[in-house]
Design a protein around this motif. Sequence first.
Motif, short mmCIF file in Angstrom:
data_model
loop_
_atom_site.label_atom_id
_atom_site.label_comp_id
_atom_site.label_asym_id
_atom_site.label_seq_id
_atom_site.Cartn_x
_atom_site.Cartn_y
_atom_site.Cartn_z
N GLY A 25 0.78 -1.23 0.00
CA GLY A 25 0.00 0.00 0.00
C GLY A 25 0.80 1.28 0.00
O GLY A 25 0.28 2.36 0.28
N CYS A 26 2.09 1.21 -0.30
CA CYS A 26 2.92 2.42 -0.29
C CYS A 26 3.29 2.81 -1.71
O CYS A 26 3.40 1.97 -2.60
N GLU A 27 3.52 4.09 -1.91
CA GLU A 27 4.25 4.52 -3.10
C GLU A 27 5.73 4.52 -2.76
O GLU A 27 6.11 4.75 -1.61
N THR A 28 6.56 4.30 -3.78
CA THR A 28 7.99 4.29 -3.47
C THR A 28 8.69 5.38 -4.27
O THR A 28 8.22 5.82 -5.33
N TYR A 29 9.80 5.80 -3.75
CA TYR A 29 10.57 6.89 -4.32
C TYR A 29 12.02 6.45 -4.18
O TYR A 29 12.41 5.95 -3.13
N GLU A 30 12.81 6.61 -5.20
CA GLU A 30 14.15 6.03 -5.14
C GLU A 30 15.20 7.10 -5.34
O GLU A 30 15.03 7.99 -6.16
N PHE A 31 16.25 7.03 -4.57
CA PHE A 31 17.37 7.90 -4.92
C PHE A 31 18.70 7.30 -4.51
O PHE A 31 18.75 6.34 -3.77
N GLN A 32 19.75 7.88 -5.02
CA GLN A 32 21.08 7.32 -4.90
C GLN A 32 21.90 8.18 -3.93
O GLN A 32 22.17 9.34 -4.21
N GLY A 33 22.24 7.62 -2.79
CA GLY A 33 23.13 8.34 -1.86
C GLY A 33 24.57 8.18 -2.32
O GLY A 33 24.82 7.71 -3.43
N GLU A 34 25.52 8.56 -1.49
CA GLU A 34 26.90 8.48 -1.92
C GLU A 34 27.29 7.04 -2.26
O GLU A 34 27.81 6.75 -3.32
N VAL D 62 17.74 14.55 11.65
CA VAL D 62 18.73 14.28 10.61
C VAL D 62 19.16 12.83 10.78
O VAL D 62 19.47 12.39 11.89
N ILE D 63 19.10 12.07 9.71
CA ILE D 63 19.41 10.65 9.78
C ILE D 63 20.66 10.37 8.94
O ILE D 63 20.73 10.77 7.78
N TYR D 64 21.63 9.71 9.57
CA TYR D 64 22.81 9.31 8.82
C TYR D 64 22.53 8.06 8.00
O TYR D 64 22.03 7.07 8.53
N VAL D 65 22.91 8.04 6.76
CA VAL D 65 22.90 6.81 5.98
C VAL D 65 24.34 6.29 5.94
O VAL D 65 24.62 5.14 6.22
N GLN D 66 25.21 7.17 5.64
CA GLN D 66 26.64 6.91 5.54
C GLN D 66 27.27 6.96 6.93
O GLN D 66 26.90 7.80 7.74
#
Lengths: 337, 337, 337, 337
Positions: A25-34, D62-66
């Motif tokens: 039931g969620c929409e998803t959104y994608e992105f690229q961290g470091e 603020v959430i750290y991913v890295q």
Amino acid sequence: MIIVLKPDTPQDRMEKIKKKMVSLGCETYEFQGENHKIIGLMGDTSKIDASIIQGNRSVEKVIYVQEPYKKANRLFHPENSIIQVGHKAIGGEEIALIAGPCSVENQEQVLSIAKQVKRAGGGFLRGGAFKPRTSPYSFQGMGEEGLELLKKARESTGLPIVSELMSPRWIEKFIEDVDIIQIGARNMQNFDLLKEVGRTRKPVLLKRGLAATLEEFLMSAEYILAEGNPNVILCERGIRTFEGYTRSTLDLSAVPILKKMSHLPVIVDPSHATGLWWLVEPMAKAAIAAGADGLIIEVHNDPANAKCDGQQSIKPERLTPLIDSLRAIAKIDNRRL
Amino acid sequence: MIIVLKPDTPQDRMEKIKKKMVSLGCETYEFQGENHKIIGLMGDTSKIDASIIQGNRSVEKVIYVQEPYKKANRLFHPENSIIQVGHKAIGGEEIALIAGPCSVENQEQVLSIAKQVKRAGGGFLRGGAFKPRTSPYSFQGMGEEGLELLKKARESTGLPIVSELMSPRWIEKFIEDVDIIQIGARNMQNFDLLKEVGRTRKPVLLKRGLAATLEEFLMSAEYILAEGNPNVILCERGIRTFEGYTRSTLDLSAVPILKKMSHLPVIVDPSHATGLWWLVEPMAKAAIAAGADGLIIEVHNDPANAKCDGQQSIKPERLTPLIDSLRAIAKIDNRRL
Amino acid sequence: MIIVLKPDTPQDRMEKIKKKMVSLGCETYEFQGENHKIIGLMGDTSKIDASIIQGNRSVEKVIYVQEPYKKANRLFHPENSIIQVGHKAIGGEEIALIAGPCSVENQEQVLSIAKQVKRAGGGFLRGGAFKPRTSPYSFQGMGEEGLELLKKARESTGLPIVSELMSPRWIEKFIEDVDIIQIGARNMQNFDLLKEVGRTRKPVLLKRGLAATLEEFLMSAEYILAEGNPNVILCERGIRTFEGYTRSTLDLSAVPILKKMSHLPVIVDPSHATGLWWLVEPMAKAAIAAGADGLIIEVHNDPANAKCDGQQSIKPERLTPLIDSLRAIAKIDNRRL
Amino acid sequence: MIIVLKPDTPQDRMEKIKKKMVSLGCETYEFQGENHKIIGLMGDTSKIDASIIQGNRSVEKVIYVQEPYKKANRLFHPENSIIQVGHKAIGGEEIALIAGPCSVENQEQVLSIAKQVKRAGGGFLRGGAFKPRTSPYSFQGMGEEGLELLKKARESTGLPIVSELMSPRWIEKFIEDVDIIQIGARNMQNFDLLKEVGRTRKPVLLKRGLAATLEEFLMSAEYILAEGNPNVILCERGIRTFEGYTRSTLDLSAVPILKKMSHLPVIVDPSHATGLWWLVEPMAKAAIAAGADGLIIEVHNDPANAKCDGQQSIKPERLTPLIDSLRAIAKIDNRRL
């Protein structure tokens, strides 16, 4: 909810995870961290259990953005909940003072303490009939007979009574006999018991567990609310830390935090938190200064001979000056006692 | 037990305290420290509740010399307790390996995992039918139906089954259906439930609470023993600390300590303690090296789609190499697996 | 001090231990508990290191009766210590309000904040020149230049200045430049640094370490006192617990406890303890209600652009209403601000 | 890094925050959660200090991913670091066994222990010359003279020596005299001292602080690495918890976690962690089973008369059987000792 994937996750694995989330039931959104691919979720994620995603070996971690509690959340219920207890209320302008002996010992004791609580300006009578004790060899409370004595004290003083329920076995009796059902710290995650009291409409005084985060505490309240009982009063009573001077560490920051996170009233138990009678007064004052909606305090006429916890009980004659100080502090924040 | 009095305690007050202790069946011994008068108690103090003395305002502190648990104490029961579970035993030379899914999900799942546990050399099957979950919105287990599926898996593999009891309501069924009743960490001080399982003679796997000291843990075992059930297996499963990388902090020192303090068998749950599947293997090995009598490990054939706790479940194919390593470590201490 | 021996200790071993204790200047007293032989010690045991006895394999445990701190102990110094800081005093009737930025950033910032602190009724200016930061990549403070800016702010406002010393390297400069030397939580057991500030006569604001018991905290104060510097101010700033909502858990019970154990003044830092600006006000009020002798509060004119800890800094305009509330609470206990 | 904004944040405020992040060298990515606006950051965020964003009143969290550590991170340095110490190495296939007395007491003591360590198969000699003690009245170590005695023991046995540095004052001497500089738990965040040892190329044995998370521990290692010294050895030595039976709680999960997060070698100190000699052996074995690269163990020829910590020292004659067991466990993982 945000899902962080391992650096080397292949695209098709990622798509599979996204599909699963969409199916929930969620929409998803994608992105690229470091270094990591990240999937953000939109929609109501409060009922998605993170552990069903974390099992996926491509998932590095799952981060909550949204609090996992819903009915207890102030975001969806901005005004304070005020819990009616007979002709009294907890959570409004008036500060609730609940006082009485750790355990009910005999009629004379409970009646005399009840009268002194009333005279000093207390609003509720507490008393243990069923007692959770670390040792099986310690006094376990008077049981049903204790409830009878509490009822007589209520009759004589008009004070609503608060007593701890330890087992679903006694729920019918508690619904009939007491005005507020207390769930103790050790049972904060006794989910079966939480569901039971959730099915009634009795006010429930829920104590924070010794190892419970504030979020877990609210999740336990959510168990009661989710069953349909909106009458939950939260009680901070200390958490377990390395400091052994006090029985536990009273976490007064919990008061403004819980009041920000939730609309439920928050009271404080300085007696059990500290375990030392001479700390009850300064901590009671601090609790009111921090914004608590009430206090639950142990009072005993003869601490040296109390059947339990005499070392954390104040004498009834100290109630009057204490309440005077509390009233003065309350007034500064435009509250009454 | 040693009673330290405040520096300025008058002699008559001291005499009164001594009289009270004598009336509780102790002899008293008095001496003068640098600043404090001190009363030493002789005789069986294990059933004296310190809190009835601490309420006396002249008492500075009460110090236990004797451990407050009796039936669980190795001092009075020097040889190891070996708990019989059908044709198997826990606490003897052979190390017990309990494995299975966090929760029973369907017949195929539990049966296939059970077979793999058996094949790899596991001795017991675990599976949750009633699940304690932090959130009321998470999967709560299959309930009675789950127990039926576990029974079928036992029938098919011969593995004794372990499942968690959350409420006295189901005790009859558990006595009939399971081989070992598990009491979870959150219910370690649900004294009502402890008394219930104490009245049976079923083996009880008692998990340490997240905020429980080792002494409190043994006091909870004492509740069961005091009711007449000697078949208690202790389980270390992590305590709550400030370190948030793991779900809790596995306290492996608890293993040799509990085995010194008590005669009861001690097993370790690396899955719940750490909450991370890749820590299960090193921690399982460490537990055996530290002297544990067994392990309880979560295994799931499809962690990515487990209904709960997939992130802490290892896959069945990892069991065989893990058990090989464990066996090699056990052998160093002359134990078998 | 009480020495508990193992149940099976032979008499001659016991005599040897007693002799050793006598050689350390104690009288010994012996009695037989239920299972253990016990040796009580009389005389000044505060300078006996328990660890030199515990190494004896016949010793089960060593129990302190007497507190191990001497100069910090109220027992031997019943009246409150009042620390003079220029024309001001900490620990007397007047409550000390120390406020200022987490770190000194530039002249305009520190001067403008200092003026607002002064105007609102604050008594001291705090400001970090050398900053202890978890990450080597975070802003480490302006160093010596920061001290210069603080001095200019003092000149212009008359407010005494408080700043943190992190290394013996800078001690001469701090003695010359600041009015109160702060020793941070992370250096509470940097014994070398404690000895250094103990050799001066400067007031020292000693913060409680994140993992320090109250007894260890007082032992660190004892390091300073033992070197000859009586001017120690204790500061409760939160301890590390499992609760992650706040940066640490403010332990307000520490205030009345420290004041009972010791004669030294006790202040509270609600900014670092909670790490959240909106908790500073309720916790500051609670601290005064609990009996604190003062507060140290972070104030920043532009928290969104602060070089560190903006999230725990309140804006200067909130100081005036806060101080009004604090003053009203202080008045209830007959104190001034 | 992910920035969660408050539900009611106006668009222009959000733009301002995004601009600030861009100016710090990140790309930003924005999406709308159920109730919160969210900004994701791309680029190297390891040097961005979260506290400069959290001060913005529109920021919820603020959430750290890295991970915030870079040079210590295994992600950027996949192979194990092997630290050369003379002709020995730590972090490779061979397990390092460091043993010796808590404190150097006299020449005979240190020499005789060194020889027994050598004979039993130990690889390094530890010994305290400067001792951090909770009480100013406890033995503070022999100082420089202690270092001289250690050097003589090295000369005679060939064992490299490890000793604790407590103050920058002695750094030159330590560089010259010892083979591995130990930074104790209490100084883990003595950043000044960390920078000092970072400027040398000496191997540094860095102990985890009692209240340090694993991330903070690695950030302290990062201080040393960032100054240019790559020779850091991490040492788990217990964290402070509510359990008081042991001096601290040995967190063995830290071993596989640190080895996953970082490329640095990880050793374990079971002596200080538990504080009880009879726990040293089981915990040493558990540490090796968990994958530790080495151990540091206290050994004393006469614990009953040790000048400190005799209760946690094993006798030299126990080293041989212990090392035999450790060797057998190591072999299972294809390691040597």
